[in-house]
Scaffold this motif. Structure first.
Motif, PDB file in Angstrom:
ATOM      1  N   GLN A  39      14.478   5.614  -1.185  1.00 29.13           N
ATOM      2  CA  GLN A  39      13.163   6.002  -0.688  1.00 29.13           C
ATOM      3  C   GLN A  39      13.137   7.473  -0.302  1.00 29.13           C
ATOM      4  O   GLN A  39      12.133   8.160  -0.521  1.00 29.13           O
ATOM      5  CB  GLN A  39      12.763   5.147   0.513  1.00 29.13           C
ATOM      6  N   ILE A  44       9.050   7.478  -1.849  1.00 28.08           N
ATOM      7  CA  ILE A  44       8.283   6.233  -1.851  1.00 28.08           C
ATOM      8  C   ILE A  44       8.436   5.603  -0.472  1.00 28.08           C
ATOM      9  O   ILE A  44       9.543   5.353  -0.023  1.00 28.08           O
ATOM     10  CB  ILE A  44       8.790   5.252  -2.925  1.00 28.08           C
ATOM     11  N   GLU A  46       7.094   2.543   0.776  1.00 27.06           N
ATOM     12  CA  GLU A  46       6.515   1.205   0.721  1.00 27.06           C
ATOM     13  C   GLU A  46       7.345   0.274   1.596  1.00 27.06           C
ATOM     14  O   GLU A  46       8.558   0.163   1.434  1.00 27.06           O
ATOM     15  CB  GLU A  46       6.502   0.705  -0.724  1.00 27.06           C
ATOM     16  N   THR A  48       7.368  -3.048   1.793  1.00 23.03           N
ATOM     17  CA  THR A  48       7.912  -4.230   1.124  1.00 23.03           C
ATOM     18  C   THR A  48       9.134  -3.882   0.286  1.00 23.03           C
ATOM     19  O   THR A  48       9.941  -4.764  -0.010  1.00 23.03           O
ATOM     20  CB  THR A  48       6.852  -4.894   0.231  1.00 23.03           C
TER      21      THR A  48
END
Length: 87
Positions: A39, A44, A46, A48
């Protein structure tokens, strides 16, 4: 049962809990670090993306280590707890 015997049983039980939970926690930590690095490198964010793989690893490792965990708990109860109850 003396206080020293009780503390020894508690120490053995806590050590058993650590041994049983170590594979699950260790692999979840490794997966969490890998996903966190991914990440950070890709930007990113996110939620989840971190939750689902860690949950999957927990389920798989728990399923794979059930035999060892069950055997360790049964041995602990038979060798320590049942012996103390029978006295």
């Amino acid at each position: 049962m003396t206080e020293a015997e009780l503390l020894d049983i508690l120490r053995q039980g806590l050590w058993l809990c650590l041994i049983i939970s170590l594979p699950i926690l260790g692999l979840t930590l490794v997966v969490g670090l890998a996903i966190g690095l991914f990440q950070a490198l890709t930007s990113i964010q996110e939620m989840t993306l971190t939750f689902v793989p860690k949950l999957g690893v927990i389920l798989v490792v728990f399923w794979l280590s059930m035999g060892f965990s069950g055997n360790a708990l049964v041995t602990f109860y038979q060798d320590v707890i049942v012996v103390r109850i029978a006295q």
